[in-house]
Design a protein around this motif. Structure first.
Motif, PDB file in Angstrom:
ATOM      1  N   THR A 143       0.837  -1.201   0.000  1.00  0.00           N
ATOM      2  CA  THR A 143       0.000   0.000   0.000  1.00  0.00           C
ATOM      3  C   THR A 143       0.872   1.252   0.000  1.00  0.00           C
ATOM      4  OG1 THR A 143      -1.676  -1.204   1.247  1.00  0.00           O
ATOM      5  CG2 THR A 143      -1.873   1.190   1.215  1.00  0.00           C
ATOM      6  N   LEU A 144       1.937   1.211   0.807  1.00  0.00           N
ATOM      7  CA  LEU A 144       2.828   2.369   0.913  1.00  0.00           C
ATOM      8  C   LEU A 144       3.513   2.654  -0.424  1.00  0.00           C
ATOM      9  CD1 LEU A 144       3.853   4.404   3.010  1.00  0.00           C
ATOM     10  CD2 LEU A 144       5.810   2.903   3.371  1.00  0.00           C
ATOM     11  N   ILE A 145       3.933   1.612  -1.127  1.00  0.00           N
ATOM     12  CA  ILE A 145       4.636   1.801  -2.405  1.00  0.00           C
ATOM     13  C   ILE A 145       3.673   2.344  -3.464  1.00  0.00           C
ATOM     14  CG2 ILE A 145       5.718   0.563  -4.326  1.00  0.00           C
ATOM     15  CD1 ILE A 145       7.004  -1.257  -2.114  1.00  0.00           C
ATOM     16  N   VAL A 146       2.483   1.723  -3.558  1.00  0.00           N
ATOM     17  CA  VAL A 146       1.511   2.162  -4.574  1.00  0.00           C
ATOM     18  C   VAL A 146       1.104   3.617  -4.331  1.00  0.00           C
ATOM     19  CG1 VAL A 146      -0.832   1.818  -5.444  1.00  0.00           C
ATOM     20  CG2 VAL A 146       0.639  -0.158  -5.027  1.00  0.00           C
ATOM     21  N   THR A 147       0.730   3.940  -3.091  1.00  0.00           N
ATOM     22  CA  THR A 147       0.305   5.314  -2.805  1.00  0.00           C
ATOM     23  C   THR A 147       1.508   6.260  -2.846  1.00  0.00           C
ATOM     24  OG1 THR A 147       0.479   4.844  -0.439  1.00  0.00           O
ATOM     25  CG2 THR A 147      -1.711   4.691  -1.412  1.00  0.00           C
TER      26      THR A 147
ATOM     27  N   ILE B 285      -9.793  -0.494  -4.419  1.00  0.00           N
ATOM     28  CA  ILE B 285     -10.558  -1.739  -4.270  1.00  0.00           C
ATOM     29  C   ILE B 285      -9.609  -2.932  -4.374  1.00  0.00           C
ATOM     30  CG2 ILE B 285     -12.351  -3.189  -5.317  1.00  0.00           C
ATOM     31  CD1 ILE B 285     -13.790  -0.560  -6.101  1.00  0.00           C
ATOM     32  N   GLY B 286      -8.635  -2.837  -5.287  1.00  0.00           N
ATOM     33  CA  GLY B 286      -7.664  -3.923  -5.449  1.00  0.00           C
ATOM     34  C   GLY B 286      -6.863  -4.146  -4.178  1.00  0.00           C
ATOM     35  N   LEU B 287      -6.333  -3.057  -3.597  1.00  0.00           N
ATOM     36  CA  LEU B 287      -5.550  -3.184  -2.360  1.00  0.00           C
ATOM     37  C   LEU B 287      -6.417  -3.755  -1.240  1.00  0.00           C
ATOM     38  CD1 LEU B 287      -3.467   0.126  -2.398  1.00  0.00           C
ATOM     39  CD2 LEU B 287      -2.573  -2.206  -2.526  1.00  0.00           C
TER      40      LEU B 287
END
Ligand SMILES: [Cu+2]
Length: 272
Positions: free
Chosen positions: A45-49, A98-100
Protein backbone atom coordinates in the motif's frame (compact mmCIF):
# COMPACT_ATOMS: atom_id res chain seq x y z
CA UNK A 1 8.58 33.33 -6.47
CA UNK A 2 7.10 30.53 -8.56
CA UNK A 3 10.49 28.84 -8.73
CA UNK A 4 10.91 29.08 -4.94
CA UNK A 5 7.44 27.57 -4.47
CA UNK A 6 8.22 24.73 -6.90
CA UNK A 7 11.50 24.00 -5.10
CA UNK A 8 9.75 23.91 -1.70
CA UNK A 9 7.12 21.45 -3.01
CA UNK A 10 9.84 19.25 -4.52
CA UNK A 11 11.84 19.37 -1.27
CA UNK A 12 8.82 18.34 0.82
CA UNK A 13 8.37 15.40 -1.56
CA UNK A 14 12.01 14.30 -1.39
CA UNK A 15 12.19 14.61 2.42
CA UNK A 16 8.92 12.66 2.84
CA UNK A 17 10.19 9.88 0.59
CA UNK A 18 13.48 9.80 2.51
CA UNK A 19 11.72 9.50 5.89
CA UNK A 20 9.79 6.43 4.71
CA UNK A 21 12.51 4.99 2.45
CA UNK A 22 15.24 5.19 5.11
CA UNK A 23 12.75 3.95 7.75
CA UNK A 24 13.52 6.87 10.07
CA UNK A 25 10.32 6.15 11.99
CA UNK A 26 9.35 2.58 11.44
CA UNK A 27 7.39 -0.27 12.98
CA UNK A 28 9.04 -2.43 15.64
CA UNK A 29 9.95 -5.98 14.52
CA UNK A 30 7.11 -8.45 14.03
CA UNK A 31 6.83 -11.39 16.45
CA UNK A 32 3.70 -13.18 15.21
CA UNK A 33 3.22 -15.73 12.44
CA UNK A 34 0.70 -13.48 10.65
CA UNK A 35 2.99 -10.41 11.04
CA UNK A 36 4.95 -10.76 7.76
CA UNK A 37 1.71 -10.86 5.71
CA UNK A 38 0.46 -7.69 7.43
CA UNK A 39 3.81 -5.97 6.87
CA UNK A 40 3.84 -7.05 3.23
CA UNK A 41 0.38 -5.56 2.71
CA UNK A 42 1.44 -2.37 4.49
CA UNK A 43 4.51 -2.03 2.26
CA UNK A 44 2.51 -2.73 -0.89
CA UNK A 45 0.00 0.00 0.00
CA UNK A 46 2.83 2.37 0.91
CA UNK A 47 4.64 1.80 -2.41
CA UNK A 48 1.51 2.16 -4.57
CA UNK A 49 0.30 5.31 -2.80
CA UNK A 50 3.92 6.56 -2.55
CA UNK A 51 4.39 6.46 -6.34
CA UNK A 52 1.12 8.38 -6.82
CA UNK A 53 2.20 10.87 -4.14
CA UNK A 54 5.57 11.54 -5.81
CA UNK A 55 4.06 11.91 -9.30
CA UNK A 56 1.31 14.25 -8.05
CA UNK A 57 3.71 16.42 -6.02
CA UNK A 58 6.33 16.71 -8.76
CA UNK A 59 3.56 17.46 -11.27
CA UNK A 60 2.30 20.20 -8.96
CA UNK A 61 5.80 21.68 -8.62
CA UNK A 62 6.26 21.62 -12.41
CA UNK A 63 2.95 23.33 -13.14
CA UNK A 64 3.49 25.97 -10.45
CA UNK A 65 6.69 26.86 -12.26
CA UNK A 66 5.41 26.44 -15.83
CA UNK A 67 2.33 28.62 -15.41
CA UNK A 68 4.04 31.32 -13.36
CA UNK A 69 3.32 35.02 -13.84
CA UNK A 70 5.65 36.11 -16.64
CA UNK A 71 4.83 39.82 -16.64
CA UNK A 72 3.67 39.79 -20.29
CA UNK A 73 0.11 40.85 -19.51
CA UNK A 74 -1.47 37.51 -20.47
CA UNK A 75 -4.91 36.84 -18.95
CA UNK A 76 -5.63 33.55 -17.24
CA UNK A 77 -8.04 31.21 -19.04
CA UNK A 78 -10.40 28.99 -17.11
CA UNK A 79 -10.89 25.31 -17.78
CA UNK A 80 -14.29 23.68 -17.40
CA UNK A 81 -12.75 20.28 -16.92
CA UNK A 82 -12.22 17.29 -19.11
CA UNK A 83 -14.75 14.48 -18.70
CA UNK A 84 -12.53 11.80 -20.22
CA UNK A 85 -9.66 12.65 -17.87
CA UNK A 86 -11.93 12.78 -14.82
CA UNK A 87 -13.51 9.41 -15.59
CA UNK A 88 -10.01 8.05 -16.21
CA UNK A 89 -8.40 9.02 -12.92
CA UNK A 90 -11.50 8.26 -10.86
CA UNK A 91 -11.58 4.75 -12.33
CA UNK A 92 -7.84 4.30 -11.80
CA UNK A 93 -8.12 5.38 -8.14
CA UNK A 94 -11.13 3.09 -7.60
CA UNK A 95 -9.33 0.08 -9.10
CA UNK A 96 -6.26 0.82 -6.98
CA UNK A 97 -8.12 1.11 -3.67
CA UNK A 98 -10.56 -1.74 -4.27
CA UNK A 99 -7.66 -3.92 -5.45
CA UNK A 100 -5.55 -3.18 -2.36
CA UNK A 101 -8.61 -3.83 -0.18
CA UNK A 102 -9.32 -7.19 -1.79
CA UNK A 103 -5.72 -8.32 -1.31
CA UNK A 104 -5.66 -7.05 2.29
CA UNK A 105 -9.06 -8.54 3.08
CA UNK A 106 -7.69 -12.07 2.72
CA UNK A 107 -5.02 -11.42 5.33
CA UNK A 108 -7.53 -9.80 7.67
CA UNK A 109 -10.09 -12.59 7.19
CA UNK A 110 -7.40 -15.16 7.94
CA UNK A 111 -6.86 -13.53 11.31
CA UNK A 112 -10.48 -12.82 12.23
CA UNK A 113 -12.76 -15.22 10.34
CA UNK A 114 -10.87 -18.45 10.93
CA UNK A 115 -11.31 -20.09 14.33
CA UNK A 116 -8.28 -20.62 16.57
CA UNK A 117 -6.63 -24.06 16.23
CA UNK A 118 -8.15 -26.62 18.64
CA UNK A 119 -4.91 -26.87 20.65
CA UNK A 120 -4.86 -23.10 21.28
CA UNK A 121 -4.30 -21.91 24.83
CA UNK A 122 -7.37 -19.95 25.90
CA UNK A 123 -6.86 -16.80 27.96
CA UNK A 124 -9.42 -14.20 28.95
CA UNK A 125 -8.50 -10.53 28.73
CA UNK A 126 -10.50 -8.07 30.80
CA UNK A 127 -10.16 -4.37 30.05
CA UNK A 128 -11.26 -1.97 32.74
CA UNK A 129 -10.60 1.63 33.74
CA UNK A 130 -7.53 1.67 33.66
CA UNK A 131 -5.87 -1.71 33.60
CA UNK A 132 -5.91 -5.16 32.06
CA UNK A 133 -6.37 -8.44 33.91
CA UNK A 134 -5.83 -11.85 32.37
CA UNK A 135 -7.47 -15.13 33.35
CA UNK A 136 -6.18 -18.65 32.77
CA UNK A 137 -8.61 -21.56 33.24
CA UNK A 138 -6.20 -23.57 35.41
CA UNK A 139 -5.66 -27.38 35.31
CA UNK A 140 -9.39 -28.16 34.73
CA UNK A 141 -9.34 -26.14 31.48
CA UNK A 142 -12.61 -24.41 32.47
CA UNK A 143 -13.28 -20.80 33.33
CA UNK A 144 -15.47 -20.42 36.39
CA UNK A 145 -18.60 -18.23 36.16
CA UNK A 146 -18.29 -14.53 36.97
CA UNK A 147 -20.57 -12.68 39.38
CA UNK A 148 -20.92 -8.93 38.92
CA UNK A 149 -21.73 -8.34 42.59
CA UNK A 150 -18.52 -10.10 43.66
CA UNK A 151 -16.22 -7.86 41.62
CA UNK A 152 -13.99 -6.07 44.11
CA UNK A 153 -10.75 -4.43 43.01
CA UNK A 154 -9.77 -3.82 46.65
CA UNK A 155 -9.50 -7.56 47.34
CA UNK A 156 -8.11 -8.35 43.90
CA UNK A 157 -11.29 -10.09 42.71
CA UNK A 158 -11.28 -8.29 39.35
CA UNK A 159 -13.41 -10.93 37.62
CA UNK A 160 -15.99 -11.45 40.35
CA UNK A 161 -15.12 -15.11 40.99
CA UNK A 162 -16.65 -17.19 43.75
CA UNK A 163 -13.83 -19.61 44.47
CA UNK A 164 -15.61 -21.13 47.46
CA UNK A 165 -18.79 -22.19 45.69
CA UNK A 166 -17.85 -22.57 42.01
CA UNK A 167 -15.55 -25.57 41.45
CA UNK A 168 -14.58 -24.32 37.97
CA UNK A 169 -13.44 -20.99 39.42
CA UNK A 170 -11.33 -22.56 42.16
CA UNK A 171 -8.22 -23.07 40.02
CA UNK A 172 -8.64 -20.03 37.74
CA UNK A 173 -5.50 -17.91 37.67
CA UNK A 174 -5.88 -14.12 37.36
CA UNK A 175 -2.76 -12.13 36.50
CA UNK A 176 -1.73 -8.58 35.66
CA UNK A 177 0.73 -9.72 32.97
CA UNK A 178 -0.17 -11.66 29.85
CA UNK A 179 2.30 -14.54 29.97
CA UNK A 180 2.28 -16.81 26.89
CA UNK A 181 4.40 -19.74 25.72
CA UNK A 182 6.33 -19.08 22.51
CA UNK A 183 5.38 -20.77 19.24
CA UNK A 184 1.98 -21.96 20.48
CA UNK A 185 -1.46 -20.79 19.27
CA UNK A 186 -3.07 -18.42 21.77
CA UNK A 187 -6.75 -17.55 21.78
CA UNK A 188 -7.68 -14.40 23.65
CA UNK A 189 -11.27 -13.76 24.71
CA UNK A 190 -11.61 -10.00 25.06
CA UNK A 191 -14.15 -8.53 27.46
CA UNK A 192 -14.69 -5.23 29.20
CA UNK A 193 -15.78 -4.52 32.74
CA UNK A 194 -16.99 -1.01 32.02
CA UNK A 195 -16.50 1.00 28.81
CA UNK A 196 -14.92 0.50 25.40
CA UNK A 197 -11.18 -0.24 25.42
CA UNK A 198 -8.84 -1.92 22.99
CA UNK A 199 -6.07 -4.48 22.88
CA UNK A 200 -3.05 -3.40 20.87
CA UNK A 201 0.40 -4.94 20.69
CA UNK A 202 2.46 -3.38 17.91
CA UNK A 203 4.89 -6.30 17.63
CA UNK A 204 2.01 -8.80 17.29
CA UNK A 205 0.48 -6.69 14.51
CA UNK A 206 -2.77 -7.18 16.41
CA UNK A 207 -5.27 -4.46 17.19
CA UNK A 208 -8.82 -5.10 18.37
CA UNK A 209 -11.45 -3.05 20.19
CA UNK A 210 -12.83 -4.41 23.45
CA UNK A 211 -16.53 -3.73 23.99
CA UNK A 212 -18.67 -4.12 27.10
CA UNK A 213 -21.36 -6.78 26.80
CA UNK A 214 -19.71 -8.99 24.19
CA UNK A 215 -16.84 -11.44 24.15
CA UNK A 216 -14.50 -10.97 21.19
CA UNK A 217 -12.14 -13.83 20.34
CA UNK A 218 -8.83 -13.21 18.57
CA UNK A 219 -5.94 -15.56 18.05
CA UNK A 220 -2.24 -15.44 17.25
CA UNK A 221 0.93 -17.49 17.45
CA UNK A 222 4.27 -15.95 18.35
CA UNK A 223 7.42 -16.84 16.43
CA UNK A 224 10.76 -17.84 18.01
CA UNK A 225 11.86 -14.26 17.34
CA UNK A 226 9.53 -13.16 20.13
CA UNK A 227 12.10 -14.32 22.71
CA UNK A 228 14.88 -12.32 21.03
CA UNK A 229 13.75 -8.76 21.62
CA UNK A 230 13.53 -6.97 24.96
CA UNK A 231 13.57 -10.23 26.93
CA UNK A 232 10.28 -11.25 25.32
CA UNK A 233 8.43 -8.35 26.98
CA UNK A 234 6.10 -6.18 24.88
CA UNK A 235 3.72 -3.39 25.75
CA UNK A 236 -0.06 -3.85 25.53
CA UNK A 237 -1.83 -0.50 25.19
CA UNK A 238 -5.40 0.74 25.14
CA UNK A 239 -6.01 2.91 22.06
CA UNK A 240 -9.61 3.90 22.77
CA UNK A 241 -10.03 7.03 24.85
CA UNK A 242 -11.71 5.36 27.83
CA UNK A 243 -11.59 8.00 30.56
CA UNK A 244 -9.24 10.24 32.52
CA UNK A 245 -6.68 7.50 33.15
CA UNK A 246 -6.64 6.24 29.56
CA UNK A 247 -3.09 7.50 29.01
CA UNK A 248 -1.72 5.07 31.59
CA UNK A 249 -3.84 2.04 30.68
CA UNK A 250 -1.33 -0.58 29.71
CA UNK A 251 0.03 -3.98 30.62
CA UNK A 252 2.77 -6.26 29.33
CA UNK A 253 2.88 -9.32 27.16
CA UNK A 254 5.62 -11.69 28.33
CA UNK A 255 6.61 -14.39 25.86
CA UNK A 256 8.38 -17.36 27.46
CA UNK A 257 9.62 -20.82 26.63
CA UNK A 258 7.07 -23.56 27.37
CA UNK A 259 8.99 -24.61 30.53
CA UNK A 260 9.31 -21.03 31.81
CA UNK A 261 5.63 -20.48 31.12
CA UNK A 262 4.59 -23.52 33.20
CA UNK A 263 6.79 -22.31 36.06
CA UNK A 264 5.43 -18.78 35.81
CA UNK A 265 1.80 -19.96 35.74
CA UNK A 266 2.40 -22.12 38.82
CA UNK A 267 3.92 -19.21 40.72
CA UNK A 268 0.96 -17.04 39.72
CA UNK A 269 -1.46 -19.76 40.83
CA UNK A 270 0.28 -19.97 44.21
CA UNK A 271 -0.22 -16.22 44.67
CA UNK A 272 -4.02 -16.32 44.15
CU1 LIG B 1 -8.95 1.77 28.01
Amino acid sequence: MALAMAVVIALITVISVYIFGAKVWWMPPSISTHGPAVDHQFNLTLIVTGVVFVLAQLGLAYFVWKYRERGDGRKATYSHGNNALEVGWTTAAAIMFIGLNLIGYRIWANMYFTPAPPDALEIEVQGQQFAYYFRYPGPDGKFGPTHVEKIDDATGNFYGLDREHDPDAKDDVVTATLGVPVDRPIELILRSKDVGHSFYVRELRLHQDILPGIEIPIHFTTTEDALKYNGGKYEIVCTQLCGLGHYKMRAFLQVMTEADFEKWLQSQAAAQ
